[in-house]
Design an enzyme around this catalytic site. Structure first.
Site, PDB file in Angstrom:
ATOM      1  N   LYS A  29      25.133  -6.083  -0.497  1.00 10.53           N
ATOM      2  CA  LYS A  29      26.598  -6.157  -0.503  1.00 10.53           C
ATOM      3  C   LYS A  29      27.208  -5.458   0.720  1.00 10.53           C
ATOM      4  O   LYS A  29      28.433  -5.387   0.844  1.00 10.53           O
ATOM      5  CB  LYS A  29      27.141  -5.512  -1.786  1.00 10.53           C
ATOM      6  CG  LYS A  29      26.587  -6.121  -3.065  1.00 10.53           C
ATOM      7  CD  LYS A  29      27.047  -5.325  -4.283  1.00 10.53           C
ATOM      8  CE  LYS A  29      26.395  -5.845  -5.558  1.00 10.53           C
ATOM      9  NZ  LYS A  29      26.763  -5.032  -6.746  1.00 10.53           N
TER      10      LYS A  29
ATOM     11  N   ARG B 128      11.489   3.394   3.423  1.00  5.21           N
ATOM     12  CA  ARG B 128      11.018   2.507   4.487  1.00  5.21           C
ATOM     13  C   ARG B 128      12.170   1.604   4.884  1.00  5.21           C
ATOM     14  O   ARG B 128      12.865   1.064   4.023  1.00  5.21           O
ATOM     15  CB  ARG B 128       9.823   1.661   4.044  1.00  5.21           C
ATOM     16  CG  ARG B 128       9.511   0.537   5.040  1.00  5.21           C
ATOM     17  CD  ARG B 128       8.156  -0.070   4.824  1.00  5.21           C
ATOM     18  NE  ARG B 128       7.108   0.874   5.169  1.00  5.21           N
ATOM     19  CZ  ARG B 128       5.808   0.556   5.178  1.00  5.21           C
ATOM     20  NH1 ARG B 128       5.419  -0.658   4.840  1.00  5.21           N
ATOM     21  NH2 ARG B 128       4.918   1.464   5.499  1.00  5.21           N
TER      22      ARG B 128
ATOM     23  N   ARG C 185       0.805  -1.209   0.000  1.00  4.84           N
ATOM     24  CA  ARG C 185       0.000   0.000   0.000  1.00  4.84           C
ATOM     25  C   ARG C 185       0.848   1.275   0.000  1.00  4.84           C
ATOM     26  O   ARG C 185       0.643   2.172  -0.814  1.00  4.84           O
ATOM     27  CB  ARG C 185      -0.926   0.014   1.230  1.00  4.84           C
ATOM     28  CG  ARG C 185      -2.244  -0.695   1.014  1.00  4.84           C
ATOM     29  CD  ARG C 185      -2.719  -1.344   2.277  1.00  4.84           C
ATOM     30  NE  ARG C 185      -1.790  -2.409   2.655  1.00  4.84           N
ATOM     31  CZ  ARG C 185      -1.876  -3.647   2.168  1.00  4.84           C
ATOM     32  NH1 ARG C 185      -2.830  -3.943   1.332  1.00  4.84           N
ATOM     33  NH2 ARG C 185      -1.007  -4.575   2.506  1.00  4.84           N
ATOM     34  N   THR C 186       1.799   1.361   0.918  1.00  8.92           N
ATOM     35  CA  THR C 186       2.567   2.604   1.045  1.00  8.92           C
ATOM     36  C   THR C 186       3.404   2.863  -0.199  1.00  8.92           C
ATOM     37  O   THR C 186       3.433   3.983  -0.730  1.00  8.92           O
ATOM     38  CB  THR C 186       3.463   2.562   2.293  1.00  8.92           C
ATOM     39  OG1 THR C 186       2.644   2.343   3.445  1.00  8.92           O
ATOM     40  CG2 THR C 186       4.222   3.870   2.460  1.00  8.92           C
TER      41      THR C 186
ATOM     42  N   HIS D 267       5.737   6.522  11.516  1.00  8.86           N
ATOM     43  CA  HIS D 267       5.207   6.411  10.150  1.00  8.86           C
ATOM     44  C   HIS D 267       4.425   7.689   9.847  1.00  8.86           C
ATOM     45  O   HIS D 267       3.195   7.683   9.776  1.00  8.86           O
ATOM     46  CB  HIS D 267       4.295   5.190  10.055  1.00  8.86           C
ATOM     47  CG  HIS D 267       4.012   4.735   8.651  1.00  8.86           C
ATOM     48  ND1 HIS D 267       4.276   5.492   7.538  1.00  8.86           N
ATOM     49  CD2 HIS D 267       3.446   3.586   8.192  1.00  8.86           C
ATOM     50  CE1 HIS D 267       3.908   4.832   6.456  1.00  8.86           C
ATOM     51  NE2 HIS D 267       3.410   3.671   6.824  1.00  8.86           N
TER      52      HIS D 267
END
Length: 353
Positions: free
Chosen positions: A80, A101, A51-52, A129
């Site tokens: 890496k 995120r 969704r985000t 958030h």
């Protein structure tokens, strides 16, 4: 450079302006269809999201811009061993704004220190958030018409729920807000968030005893990915379930919000109730992210406001999920209103080495 790392990075006045801009976008879509022509948004998602990430993508595309980035850290140079600082230094050369995120709490704060372009925190572990909070505020305003003098019930996983923590930080600034905390003992709100609550909050263990007093019920899922112990998750995952029978106890004006995805904490028999606003909430997220992207791209000459007095420290954060535990960055601290020294990245208390 202006970033959005925490909901309080925006003043109440700036938040209101952003919400009003989102409403103007809703009512005048064509007016904003090309305001970001030639601009690029980089979506750096170190943690799974549907969704985000898609909401940010849709938002930038509807503003006329383009999107690049990754949706899985394993497909990037992170696999890496590249640090957040180095990733952001590189991506700053390719894009005009970044939505990040990360599973480590405080990672977007690190990104903001090294970026030459605006950083938007799209969720950092169980910490914060802020764009979900803006989504929630827009949803409440559109559904109820105001943001003050509301009783808000927060239900489910209040310990690890970053959406809950962010919403509290934002809503406590509005006059007359009362919080009702509904959770099992094991998932209660952490002290560093509880300490900033108005004194009139209450804590309960069942939905039924408080539904009648709520203007907003904010449901959250018990998040499996936040538990170190699988047995604890299995024991608590079904603790609070909202169904049509329980909804008969709620006021007619009360709205139900949820950051999604849901598992079974809201029964599907609630979906047809006009008070169920969580799918309307999703669309609000796209519009408020459009307003945020457009606004931050206009504020490139502004200085990021400092809401805390920071100092360098040799202490170690007590939070195993904190970005300072894994990346070679300057450790910064601040002292809260209770006189407790806390990590400037994740807000947990510090311990002496």
């Amino acid at each position: 450079m202006r970033h959005l790392i925490d909901p309080t990075d925006l003043s109440v006045e700036e938040t209101q302006q952003l919400l009003e801009l989102a409403i103007d976008i809703i009512n005048n879509r064509q007016k904003y269809a090309h305001v970001c022509d030639g601009k690029k948004l980089a979506t750096l998602f170190y943690e799974p999201s549907t969704r985000t990430r898609l909401s940010f993508t849709a938002a930038m595309m509807e503003l006329g811009g383009n999107v690049l980035g990754f949706s899985d850290a394993r497909t990037s140079s992170v696999s890496k061993g590249e640090t957040v600082a180095d990733t952001v230094r590189v991506v700053s050369s390719f894009a005009d704004i970044i939505a990040m995120r990360h599973f480590k709490e405080g990672a977007p704060n690190v990104a903001a220190q090294f970026s030459r372009i605006p950083i938007i925190n799209a969720g950092d572990g169980g910490h914060s958030h802020p764009t979900q909070t803006l989504t929630d505020l827009l949803s409440i305003m559109r559904e109820l018409g105001h943001l003050d003098n509301l009783t808000i019930g927060l239900c489910g996983d209040l310990k690890y729920g970053r959406t809950v923590h962010s919403l509290i930080k934002a809503m406590k600034r509005y006059e007359g807000t009362r919080f009702v905390l509904i959770s099992p003992d094991e998932l209660r709100l952490p002290d560093y968030i509880k300490n900033i609550l108005p004194s009139n909050f209450i804590e309960v263990n069942t939905l039924e005893e408080v539904l009648h007093m709520l203007d907003v019920l904010y449901m959250t899922r018990v998040q499996q990915e936040r538990f170190a112990n699988q047995d604890d998750y299995e024991r608590l995952k079904d603790s609070f379930i909202l169904d049509a029978k329980k909804m008969t106890l709620a006021p007619e004006h009360m709205i139900v919000l949820h950051p999604l995805p849901r598992v079974n904490e809201i029964s599907t028999d609630v979906d047809s109730d006009p008070r169920a606003a969580y799918f309307r909430q999703v669309e609000n997220g796209k519009f408020v992210r459009m307003a945020l992207i457009y606004t931050l791209l206009q504020k490139t000459e502004e200085t990021q406001p400092q809401n805390k007095v920071l100092s360098a420290t040799t202490h170690t954060c007590t939070n195993d999920r904190c970005i300072t535990r894994t990346e070679p960055i300057e450790k910064l601290a601040y002292t809260d209103t209770e006189g407790i020294e806390r990590c400037a990245y994740c807000d947990h208390c510090l311990k002496t080495n």
